[in-house]
Scaffold this active site. Sequence first.
Site, short mmCIF file in Angstrom:
data_model
loop_
_atom_site.label_atom_id
_atom_site.label_comp_id
_atom_site.label_asym_id
_atom_site.label_seq_id
_atom_site.Cartn_x
_atom_site.Cartn_y
_atom_site.Cartn_z
N CYS A 34 -6.91 -1.86 8.47
CA CYS A 34 -7.92 -2.87 8.85
C CYS A 34 -9.07 -2.86 7.85
CB CYS A 34 -8.46 -2.59 10.24
SG CYS A 34 -7.23 -2.41 11.54
N THR A 77 -7.66 9.12 9.48
CA THR A 77 -7.34 7.88 8.77
C THR A 77 -7.22 6.68 9.70
OG1 THR A 77 -4.97 8.42 8.93
CG2 THR A 77 -6.13 9.12 6.93
N THR A 90 -7.45 2.58 8.57
CA THR A 90 -7.39 2.40 7.11
C THR A 90 -6.91 1.00 6.73
OG1 THR A 90 -5.21 3.47 7.16
CG2 THR A 90 -7.08 4.82 6.50
N LYS A 105 0.84 -1.21 0.00
CA LYS A 105 0.00 0.00 0.00
C LYS A 105 0.87 1.25 0.00
CE LYS A 105 -1.82 -1.61 3.71
NZ LYS A 105 -2.61 -1.92 4.92
#
Length: 279
Positions: A213, A208, A211, A176
């Site tokens: 999870c 945020t 995010t 990510k």
Amino acid sequence: MASQKQVLTIAGFDPSGGAGIQADIKTFAAHGVFGLSVMTAMAAQNTQTMTAVYDLPISLIEEQIDLLFSDFDIAAVKIGMLSSREIVECVAKRLRQYGAKNLVVDPVMVSKSGKLLLQPDAIVSVKKELLPIARLVTPNCMEAEQLTGHPVRTLEDARRAAKIIFQLGPKAVLVKGGHLEEDRGTDILFDGNDFTVISGAYIDTRHTHGTGCTYASAIAAHLAHGENLVDAVFLAKRYMTEAIRYGLEIGKGVGPVHHFWNRSLFEGRQDKDVIEGAC
């Protein structure tokens, strides 16, 4: 009436409701699957800090898993915080025993407040025991650095990290890009043969919390619905981007993403033009 797909999260408990099991269950509900949960740890946490983590006894974690797999037809499993080597090993053993399908591993290592959530010897166990049975592992840049020993600051770094992590055994890797120095918000998916660039808008907001999870849980939900991996990731990315865009300004620190942002749209509380982009 057809039964809902059932998806299991194995993760820690966040009393502030933005991450961990609570975030996973909310995400499952938003995607039309029935959420099951196995708690691995209790945390003292809010939007500003995490001050303590208490691991549950191994026997209790095992019993939770045993009872759920004996009773439900679990279509996908999402893994979150497993803080110790013993927990990692017991969870991996049970998932192998039950032939868990569509295992999405979010290798949670450090909280947003900077608290270490994964003990050093547990990282070794994640590599050895958990990743080889995963359909997908979803590290952020910092977690990819921990797993590979290399910096991850650019898309090329992310590609290199994905290749290295793939060698540990998962069927696919999603690095990510929310913390990249360039192309922020762009993720890299690698299945051992091909790279897929998962583009997304980078939204400059502090709200945020949860995010990682939420993203992993959304992917697991789409896999449970029968989507192929690439489509599952693209659909989850679209959902995640809007969940961040409509993040909730609650608490005094890092607020949570909005797991039900698309429901809010249909209820007329946001710009209805965005409905066309809802998944």
